[in-house]
Write a protein that holds these residues in place. Structure first.
Motif, PDB file in Angstrom:
ATOM      1  N   LEU A  21      25.060 -94.620 -64.294  1.00  0.00           N
ATOM      2  CA  LEU A  21      23.703 -94.932 -64.628  1.00  0.00           C
ATOM      3  C   LEU A  21      22.869 -95.689 -63.553  1.00  0.00           C
ATOM      4  O   LEU A  21      23.514 -96.599 -62.877  1.00  0.00           O
ATOM      5  N   GLN A  22      21.658 -95.434 -63.469  1.00  0.00           N
ATOM      6  CA  GLN A  22      20.557 -96.090 -62.445  1.00  0.00           C
ATOM      7  C   GLN A  22      20.063 -97.205 -63.652  1.00  0.00           C
ATOM      8  O   GLN A  22      19.909 -96.849 -64.669  1.00  0.00           O
ATOM      9  N   VAL A  23      20.218 -98.415 -62.967  1.00  0.00           N
ATOM     10  CA  VAL A  23      19.568 -99.519 -63.480  1.00  0.00           C
ATOM     11  C   VAL A  23      18.303 -99.883 -62.992  1.00  0.00           C
ATOM     12  O   VAL A  23      18.401 -99.943 -61.864  1.00  0.00           O
ATOM     13  N   TYR A  24      16.970 -99.915 -63.673  1.00  0.00           N
ATOM     14  CA  TYR A  24      15.852-100.204 -63.074  1.00  0.00           C
ATOM     15  C   TYR A  24      15.136-101.215 -63.553  1.00  0.00           C
ATOM     16  O   TYR A  24      15.043-101.691 -64.709  1.00  0.00           O
ATOM     17  N   SER A  25      14.766-102.182 -62.708  1.00  0.00           N
ATOM     18  CA  SER A  25      13.701-103.072 -63.105  1.00  0.00           C
ATOM     19  C   SER A  25      12.547-103.105 -62.376  1.00  0.00           C
ATOM     20  O   SER A  25      12.498-103.181 -61.158  1.00  0.00           O
ATOM     21  N   ASN A  26      11.453-102.957 -62.993  1.00  0.00           N
ATOM     22  CA  ASN A  26       9.937-102.902 -62.387  1.00  0.00           C
ATOM     23  C   ASN A  26       9.692-104.254 -61.544  1.00  0.00           C
ATOM     24  O   ASN A  26       9.074-103.888 -60.231  1.00  0.00           O
ATOM     25  N   LYS A  27      10.134-105.135 -61.849  1.00  0.00           N
ATOM     26  CA  LYS A  27       9.744-106.524 -61.216  1.00  0.00           C
ATOM     27  C   LYS A  27      10.905-106.970 -60.480  1.00  0.00           C
ATOM     28  O   LYS A  27      11.091-108.039 -59.913  1.00  0.00           O
ATOM     29  N   LYS A  28      11.923-106.094 -59.929  1.00  0.00           N
ATOM     30  CA  LYS A  28      13.105-106.363 -59.172  1.00  0.00           C
ATOM     31  C   LYS A  28      13.698-107.604 -59.806  1.00  0.00           C
ATOM     32  O   LYS A  28      14.133-108.521 -58.889  1.00  0.00           O
ATOM     33  N   ALA A  29      13.738-107.757 -61.097  1.00  0.00           N
ATOM     34  CA  ALA A  29      14.495-109.016 -61.360  1.00  0.00           C
ATOM     35  C   ALA A  29      16.005-108.611 -61.747  1.00  0.00           C
ATOM     36  O   ALA A  29      16.361-108.092 -62.910  1.00  0.00           O
ATOM     37  N   PHE A  30      16.666-109.000 -60.812  1.00  0.00           N
ATOM     38  CA  PHE A  30      18.137-108.930 -60.771  1.00  0.00           C
ATOM     39  C   PHE A  30      18.698-110.288 -60.814  1.00  0.00           C
ATOM     40  O   PHE A  30      18.413-110.975 -59.736  1.00  0.00           O
ATOM     41  N   PRO A  31      19.997-110.548 -61.186  1.00  0.00           N
ATOM     42  CA  PRO A  31      20.797-111.376 -60.810  1.00  0.00           C
ATOM     43  C   PRO A  31      21.484-111.369 -59.580  1.00  0.00           C
ATOM     44  O   PRO A  31      21.569-110.404 -59.078  1.00  0.00           O
ATOM     45  N   LYS A  32      22.496-112.294 -59.137  1.00  0.00           N
ATOM     46  CA  LYS A  32      23.087-112.229 -58.050  1.00  0.00           C
ATOM     47  C   LYS A  32      24.399-111.279 -58.352  1.00  0.00           C
ATOM     48  O   LYS A  32      24.968-111.598 -59.234  1.00  0.00           O
ATOM     49  N   LEU A  33      24.367-110.175 -57.554  1.00  0.00           N
ATOM     50  CA  LEU A  33      25.342-109.382 -57.924  1.00  0.00           C
ATOM     51  C   LEU A  33      26.325-109.018 -56.668  1.00  0.00           C
ATOM     52  O   LEU A  33      25.778-109.032 -55.508  1.00  0.00           O
ATOM     53  N   GLU A  34      27.616-108.724 -56.722  1.00  0.00           N
ATOM     54  CA  GLU A  34      28.550-108.131 -56.014  1.00  0.00           C
ATOM     55  C   GLU A  34      28.956-106.722 -56.138  1.00  0.00           C
ATOM     56  O   GLU A  34      29.189-106.398 -57.458  1.00  0.00           O
ATOM     57  N   LEU A  35      29.532-105.914 -55.058  1.00  0.00           N
ATOM     58  CA  LEU A  35      30.055-104.722 -55.534  1.00  0.00           C
ATOM     59  C   LEU A  35      31.311-105.024 -56.423  1.00  0.00           C
ATOM     60  O   LEU A  35      32.152-105.899 -56.024  1.00  0.00           O
ATOM     61  N   GLY A  36      31.497-104.023 -57.354  1.00  0.00           N
ATOM     62  CA  GLY A  36      32.832-104.564 -58.114  1.00  0.00           C
ATOM     63  C   GLY A  36      32.501-105.201 -59.370  1.00  0.00           C
ATOM     64  O   GLY A  36      33.312-105.364 -60.357  1.00  0.00           O
ATOM     65  N   ASP A  37      31.445-105.973 -59.434  1.00  0.00           N
ATOM     66  CA  ASP A  37      31.176-106.685 -60.632  1.00  0.00           C
ATOM     67  C   ASP A  37      31.112-105.940 -62.098  1.00  0.00           C
ATOM     68  O   ASP A  37      30.656-104.652 -62.116  1.00  0.00           O
ATOM     69  N   VAL A  38      31.773-106.228 -62.851  1.00  0.00           N
ATOM     70  CA  VAL A  38      31.659-105.712 -64.422  1.00  0.00           C
ATOM     71  C   VAL A  38      30.434-106.287 -65.090  1.00  0.00           C
ATOM     72  O   VAL A  38      30.518-107.438 -65.356  1.00  0.00           O
ATOM     73  N   VAL A  39      29.594-105.686 -65.287  1.00  0.00           N
ATOM     74  CA  VAL A  39      28.285-106.068 -66.161  1.00  0.00           C
ATOM     75  C   VAL A  39      28.090-105.309 -67.445  1.00  0.00           C
ATOM     76  O   VAL A  39      28.515-104.222 -67.665  1.00  0.00           O
ATOM     77  N   GLN A  40      27.192-106.080 -68.079  1.00  0.00           N
ATOM     78  CA  GLN A  40      26.840-105.756 -69.424  1.00  0.00           C
ATOM     79  C   GLN A  40      25.367-105.485 -69.199  1.00  0.00           C
ATOM     80  O   GLN A  40      24.566-106.511 -68.889  1.00  0.00           O
ATOM     81  N   VAL A  41      24.596-104.399 -69.294  1.00  0.00           N
ATOM     82  CA  VAL A  41      23.235-104.156 -69.161  1.00  0.00           C
ATOM     83  C   VAL A  41      22.486-103.797 -70.364  1.00  0.00           C
ATOM     84  O   VAL A  41      23.000-102.957 -71.255  1.00  0.00           O
ATOM     85  N   THR A  42      21.443-104.492 -70.907  1.00  0.00           N
ATOM     86  CA  THR A  42      20.773-104.369 -71.977  1.00  0.00           C
ATOM     87  C   THR A  42      19.260-104.081 -71.672  1.00  0.00           C
ATOM     88  O   THR A  42      18.763-104.543 -71.019  1.00  0.00           O
ATOM     89  N   GLY A  43      18.841-102.781 -72.244  1.00  0.00           N
ATOM     90  CA  GLY A  43      17.529-102.289 -71.859  1.00  0.00           C
ATOM     91  C   GLY A  43      17.319-101.053 -72.528  1.00  0.00           C
ATOM     92  O   GLY A  43      17.945-100.420 -73.480  1.00  0.00           O
ATOM     93  N   ALA A  44      16.144-100.238 -72.207  1.00  0.00           N
ATOM     94  CA  ALA A  44      15.792 -99.001 -72.867  1.00  0.00           C
ATOM     95  C   ALA A  44      16.146 -97.837 -72.218  1.00  0.00           C
ATOM     96  O   ALA A  44      16.109 -97.931 -70.959  1.00  0.00           O
ATOM     97  N   LEU A  45      16.992 -97.273 -72.794  1.00  0.00           N
ATOM     98  CA  LEU A  45      17.185 -95.856 -71.943  1.00  0.00           C
ATOM     99  C   LEU A  45      16.264 -94.875 -71.939  1.00  0.00           C
ATOM    100  O   LEU A  45      15.361 -94.587 -72.750  1.00  0.00           O
ATOM    101  N   SER A  46      16.100 -94.275 -70.719  1.00  0.00           N
ATOM    102  CA  SER A  46      14.770 -93.650 -70.359  1.00  0.00           C
ATOM    103  C   SER A  46      15.181 -92.356 -69.200  1.00  0.00           C
ATOM    104  O   SER A  46      16.539 -92.463 -68.903  1.00  0.00           O
TER     105      SER A  46
END
Length: 224
Positions: A21-46
């Motif tokens: 899936l693509q994860v989208y943030s209009n405000k570019k609000a992302f935490p510090k991420l690294e390749l391989g991180d296992v993440v839980q994403v909460t948001g609206a499916l669109s």
């Protein structure tokens, strides 16, 4: 699988198996991420231009659960890239048959696949020319024009050889305007032969090739 800013300033990609899936943030609000991180994403499916994505509001909507191994690309051997691969990382082999402002077109055993080079990826595609045989690794995205593959880094484009027939086809298509009609016809006739050898169906070149053959025959027939 792809960090924010690589394939777009407001997106990154997560994968689970072959698809993702693509994860989208209009405000570019992302935490510090690294390749391989296992993440839980909460948001609206669109969907955006046919591609499924999750829209997040704040950086807190993306929670890093643990560190993991960077997923590797899966070699695609199917008959058609589609929804099952959307958002996933695949590897595909073929011959470059055309180049355009968005990237280039790859001829594979099952058809033509658009390869899109994002400016944000920082990939130098100047030396990518029709005729090169390549292995492409990239994310599968969707748009109004259909599915495409988006390499992430320079190493995602591996040159493995050269197809002289495909290069001849490209040269015929881009013959200089000042060339004589006979020279153009000969070039297009050669391009038609290359087209048949590659098994690529391209309406414009097929038509031009037929016209070229007719012209050559007419010149040699004396009365034509």
């Amino acid at each position: 699988m792809v960090l924010p800013g690589v394939l777009g300033a407001q997106i990154f990609y997560i994968v689970d198996g072959l698809s993702g899936l693509q994860v989208y943030s209009n405000k570019k609000a992302f935490p510090k991420l690294e390749l391989g991180d296992v993440v839980q994403v909460t948001g609206a499916l669109s969907q955006a231009q046919g591609e499924t994505r999750i829209k997040t509001k704040t950086a807190e909507d993306i929670l890093v659960i643990s560190k993991g191994n960077i997923p590797t690309a899966r070699e695609f051997t199917g008959e058609e890239i589609g929804e099952d691969q959307e958002g996933g990382l695949i590897k595909i082999q073929g011959t470059i048959i055309d180049k355009n402002s968005a990237g280039f077109v790859l001829a594979t055993s099952f058809g033509e696949v658009p390869i899109v080079i994002k400016k944000t990826a920082g990939i130098n595609a100047r030396e990518i020319i029709p005729g090169l045989q390549v292995v492409i690794t990239g994310m599968v995205g969707n748009s109004t024009a259909g599915y495409r593959i988006m390499p992430r880094v320079q190493e995602d484009i591996e040159v493995i050889g050269m197809d002289e027939l495909a290069m001849g086809l490209s040269n015929a298509e881009n013959a200089p305007k000042e060339s004589t009609p006979y020279a153009k016809a000969t070039a297009y006739a050669g391009g038609g032969a290359a087209l048949a050898a590659l098994g690529i169906r391209r309406r414009k070149l097929i038509v031009n090739g037929l016209r070229a053959v007719l012209f050559v025959l007419g010149k040699g027939g004396g009365n034509g």
